[in-house]
Design an enzyme around this catalytic site. Structure first.
Site, PDB file in Angstrom:
ATOM      1  N   GLU A  20      -0.881   5.147  13.679  1.00  0.00           N
ATOM      2  CA  GLU A  20      -0.520   6.339  12.903  1.00  0.00           C
ATOM      3  C   GLU A  20      -0.713   7.596  13.746  1.00  0.00           C
ATOM      4  OE1 GLU A  20      -1.104   8.269   8.441  1.00  0.00           O
ATOM      5  OE2 GLU A  20      -2.578   6.810   9.167  1.00  0.00           O
ATOM      6  N   HIS A  75      -2.578   7.890   6.197  1.00  0.00           N
ATOM      7  CA  HIS A  75      -2.837   6.595   5.571  1.00  0.00           C
ATOM      8  C   HIS A  75      -4.256   6.176   5.939  1.00  0.00           C
ATOM      9  CE1 HIS A  75      -1.903   2.936   3.530  1.00  0.00           C
ATOM     10  NE2 HIS A  75      -2.052   2.184   4.607  1.00  0.00           N
ATOM     11  N   PHE A  82       1.769  -3.490   3.923  1.00  0.00           N
ATOM     12  CA  PHE A  82       2.147  -4.833   4.381  1.00  0.00           C
ATOM     13  C   PHE A  82       3.633  -5.051   4.095  1.00  0.00           C
ATOM     14  CE2 PHE A  82      -2.179  -7.266   4.012  1.00  0.00           C
ATOM     15  CZ  PHE A  82      -2.698  -6.474   5.029  1.00  0.00           C
ATOM     16  N   HIS A 102      -9.832   2.200  -0.029  1.00  0.00           N
ATOM     17  CA  HIS A 102      -8.382   1.980  -0.034  1.00  0.00           C
ATOM     18  C   HIS A 102      -7.941   1.427  -1.383  1.00  0.00           C
ATOM     19  CE1 HIS A 102      -4.381   1.258   1.035  1.00  0.00           C
ATOM     20  NE2 HIS A 102      -4.514   0.506   2.110  1.00  0.00           N
ATOM     21  N   CYS A 127       0.806  -1.225   0.000  1.00  0.00           N
ATOM     22  CA  CYS A 127       0.000   0.000   0.000  1.00  0.00           C
ATOM     23  C   CYS A 127       0.839   1.275   0.000  1.00  0.00           C
ATOM     24  CB  CYS A 127      -0.950  -0.013   1.182  1.00  0.00           C
ATOM     25  SG  CYS A 127      -2.030  -1.462   1.171  1.00  0.00           S
ATOM     26  N   LYS A 135      -9.400   8.266   2.454  1.00  0.00           N
ATOM     27  CA  LYS A 135      -9.899   6.902   2.223  1.00  0.00           C
ATOM     28  C   LYS A 135     -11.333   6.754   2.726  1.00  0.00           C
ATOM     29  CE  LYS A 135      -5.517   4.343   2.198  1.00  0.00           C
ATOM     30  NZ  LYS A 135      -4.542   5.422   2.460  1.00  0.00           N
TER      31      LYS A 135
END
Length: 411
Positions: free
Chosen positions: A314, A303, A399, A340, A164, A335
């Site tokens: 975050e 994010h 990831f 996403h 991502c 998002k």
């Protein structure tokens, strides 16, 4: 060696909110959601029932159908967004300048739809019926390859595959190419088309997707009731250009890229490091790269995936980098509206960050109705806000422990 200055001169996007950046940005400012029922595949097979899908997209508006059939959907999105970005930048790549124009477009999983379809063909009809275009349609670097071919860019041609963080890493790496003098122009961003059976099955299996079937609240970053992300698709592309090169041809300038940070968690394949330690180092790195103090940053495009761990960690990362100033800056998750886009997220979110600086409008985090007590910063809840800001960050976390951060300055 003196760093060359890098600016954004063109933008293009295909998103669940619209098939142009104009449509998409208007929807963002209005706080509209692109989340809807999952229809691209049979939703009855999956516990997740919602998605943010691209609608009414027609690649034949850009290239001939015969050529489009040789491309996976993610490459089609990238090519369309790149063509729109080049047009927006009034960029015509001549034979003389072509070696100084590069392409760097990231994708988290590449041609997943092609892989699925061709595997079924192989099982049912044998090796002779597998498409000769299978491999070039599937591999993640083909978005960059096709954009290079169609636009005539002969400079560095690359692809970041960092889950991502792919789009953000691609833009950051492209920025460094220009900064160090290896290109004058870069076409860069991310593209993804993951709304296919195996991708959805995989994300359901690792409990990453929301099980909330209410499309109006399914994606709710920083909310106490968040339970996973909404899978989405599309592409966001920017034209980066060396400042003097842009000025010499009279290009309009959206904003300036001044810093880039990229780190690894070295912690877990899917979970972020506790406290967002790796994300914090990426943000600090971007600030140091740009020579900017934390107190100068007015906005962060988070994010903000709407997953329990990401949003908390975050938030903690921002507090560790910005200290008390964390409570003075604004941080929102777009998002909440786009879903996403995985490897394409950083591409569209970089565009939103630049437009926020240019227009003085902070995008909202919609669906933030019951704030998590541990997520206690200013997330621009539910409605866009006017604010004059000088510097803004865009975060992407992936990831594998990939963390990437871009620092933009108002031009």
């Amino acid at each position: 060696m003196e760093k060359r200055r890098v600016v954004v001169t063109g933008i293009g996007a295909v998103t669940p909110l619209g098939n142009t950046i104009e449509e998409t940005w208007e929807a963002i400012k209005a706080g509209k959601s692109g989340v809807g029922p999952l229809t691209r595949v049979d939703a009855e097979k999956f516990p997740a029932k919602v998605a943010a899908q691209v609608n009414d997209f027609n690649i034949e508006d850009f290239i001939e159908r015969k050529e489009a059939r040789k491309m996976d959907r993610f490459t089609q999105y990238a090519l369309a967004a790149s063509m729109m970005a080049a047009k927006d930048a009034d960029l015509t790549i001549t034979e003389e300048m072509a070696p100084r124009v590069g392409v760097w477009i990231g994708s988290g999983i590449g041609g997943m739809e092609t892989f699925e379809q061709q595997f079924v063909t192989f099982q049912e009809r044998g090796v002779r019926r597998v498409s000769p275009f299978f491999v070039p349609m599937m591999i993640p670097d083909m978005a960059s390859g096709q954009v290079s071919i169609y636009l005539g860019a002969k400079g560095i041609n690359s692809c970041s595959v960092t889950a991502c963080a792919s789009g953000t890493n691609s833009i950051g790496d492209a920025y460094k190419v220009i900064e160090r003098g290896d290109a004058d122009v870069m076409i860069t961003g991310g593209a993804e088309a993951p709304i296919v059976q195996m991708a959805i099955a995989g994300f359901c299996a690792n409990t990453a997707l929301t099980l909330n079937q209410d499309i109006t609240t399914a994606c709710r970053p920083f909310d106490a009731n968040r339970d996973g992300f909404v899978i989405a698709e599309g592409s966001g592309i920017v034209i980066l250009e060396e400042l003097e090169h842009a000025k010499a041809r009279g290009a309009k300038i959206y904003g300036e890229v001044v810093g880039y940070g990229s780190t690894g968690d070295a912690h877990h394949i899917t979970a972020p490091a506790p406290g967002g330690e790796g994300a914090a180092r990426a943000m600090a790195q971007a600030l140091q790269d740009g020579g900017v103090e934390p107190s100068q940053v007015g906005y962060i495009n988070a994010h903000g995936t709407s997953t329990p761990y990401n949003d908390l960690f975050e938030t903690q990362a921002v507090k560790s980098v910005f200290g008390e100033h964390a409570y003075n800056l604004a941080m929102s998750s777009t998002k909440s509206m786009t879903g996403h886009l995985l490897g394409a997220a950083g591409g569209i979110e970089a565009i939103f960050t630049v437009l926020a600086l240019k227009e003085g409008i902070l995008p909202p985090t919609i669906n933030l109705l019951d704030p998590d007590p541990e997520c206690d910063l200013d997330y621009v809840p539910n409605e866009a806000r006017e604010a004059s800001i000088e510097y803004a960050l865009s975060n992407s976390l992936g990831f594998g422990g990939h963390n990437a951060c871009l620092l933009f300055k108002k031009y």
